[in-house]
Design an enzyme around this catalytic site. Structure first.
Site, PDB file in Angstrom:
ATOM      1  N   ARG A 155      11.659   6.013   3.494  1.00  0.00           N
ATOM      2  CA  ARG A 155      11.779   7.468   3.562  1.00  0.00           C
ATOM      3  C   ARG A 155      12.550   7.914   4.800  1.00  0.00           C
ATOM      4  NH1 ARG A 155       5.852   9.406   3.242  1.00  0.00           N
ATOM      5  NH2 ARG A 155       6.861  11.420   3.680  1.00  0.00           N
ATOM      6  N   ASP A 210       2.062   5.094  -0.139  1.00  0.00           N
ATOM      7  CA  ASP A 210       1.505   6.301   0.461  1.00  0.00           C
ATOM      8  C   ASP A 210       1.182   7.363  -0.583  1.00  0.00           C
ATOM      9  OD1 ASP A 210       1.706   5.248   3.016  1.00  0.00           O
ATOM     10  OD2 ASP A 210       3.676   6.144   3.402  1.00  0.00           O
ATOM     11  N   ARG A 236       0.850  -1.194   0.000  1.00  0.00           N
ATOM     12  CA  ARG A 236       0.000   0.000   0.000  1.00  0.00           C
ATOM     13  C   ARG A 236       0.883   1.241   0.000  1.00  0.00           C
ATOM     14  NH1 ARG A 236      -4.252  -1.840   4.784  1.00  0.00           N
ATOM     15  NH2 ARG A 236      -5.219  -3.583   3.650  1.00  0.00           N
TER      16      ARG A 236
END
Length: 256
Positions: free
Chosen positions: A202, A52, A50
């Site tokens: 990230r 972002d 999934r």
């Protein structure tokens, strides 16, 4: 019901991530609505990951159970026709067995993050790279990254709202390539693992950028990892440079 696997490419910019949600555009909804144009009822699809808001993909994998046993190439053409003009496309389609699951059958996921260092604003790749305006020491960033290879408790590099059962993950690869870029340099981070925690990539890239900028010594990355404390992490970088480039399975569903 025949099951089909799809390889999906998309720009994440106009979407609120992959997962379908009320009142927000998502990649999942776009594909499901396109499938509903060729199927009697709108099917639900499951994906390998999934992504972002703002995250892109060239190698996302999803599957759906349909009522009609389509020829894969015809199904792909039909769905792509109904996806227009959205920046989403199926780049492969295959009939798979009922025990194939895009998420649970996956044995690895691959991400690439693009970071551009230059003074002038990025124009051609706007929305697809993270830009910083200061030079970066790539050798120092590579030295810091080496501490992250292997199996570790990645609590430091995990979002506070991450729903994974355990923070322990095995990072199989992290490599950094410095690529010439007009008036600057592009650094591409390639990461490979069976699975990732929420915001793990990230958080890692944002931390390594601090090393490259000279704000952190390379050894501080290992110290942050060992701290198992979110507060020890560097800043989380923005999503637009991140791309899901591939998902691995015991047998490639799209081979041949």
């Amino acid at each position: 019901m025949p099951r089909f696997a799809f390889r999906v490419e998309y720009l994440g910019t106009p979407f609120n991530g992959w997962q379908r949600q009320d009142s927000q555009p998502s990649v999942q909804q776009a594909i499901e609505e396109a499938l509903a144009r060729v199927e009697p009822a709108e099917p639900r699809i499951a994906a390998a990951g999934r992504t972002d808001t703002g995250v892109h993909a060239t190698g996302q994998v999803a599957h759906a159970d349909l009522t009609r046993d389509w020829a894969p190439e015809r199904l792909m053409e039909a769905v792509n026709h109904h996806l227009k003009p959205l920046p989403v496309a199926l780049t492969a389609c295959a009939r798979v067995t009922e025990d194939f699951h895009a998420r649970f059958s996956a044995i690895e996921r691959r991400y690439t993050f693009r970071l551009v260092a230059r003074r002038a604003p990025v124009v051609q790749d706007a929305g697809q790279v993270w830009q910083v305006r200061h030079p970066l020491d790539v050798a120092a960033m590579r030295a810091g990254a080496r501490a992250l290879i292997g199996t570790h408790d990645f609590t430091t590099f995990r979002a506070s709202l991450c729903q994974a059962r355990s923070p322990v993950k095995s990072l199989d690869e992290i490599t950094l390539d410095a690529v010439p870029y007009p008036a600057g340099v592009e650094i591409r981070f390639h990461l490979r693992a069976r699975s990732f925690l929420h915001n793990q990539v990230r958080s890692i890239v944002g931390t390594l950028e601090r090393v490259g900028a000279g704000a952190w010594p390379p050894g501080r990355v290992a110290e942050a990892l060992a701290a198992r404390d979110r507060a020890a992490c560097g800043p989380v970088c923005p999503p637009q440079g991140l791309c899901l480039t591939g998902v691995g399975y015991p047998e490639d569903p799209f081979a041949g």
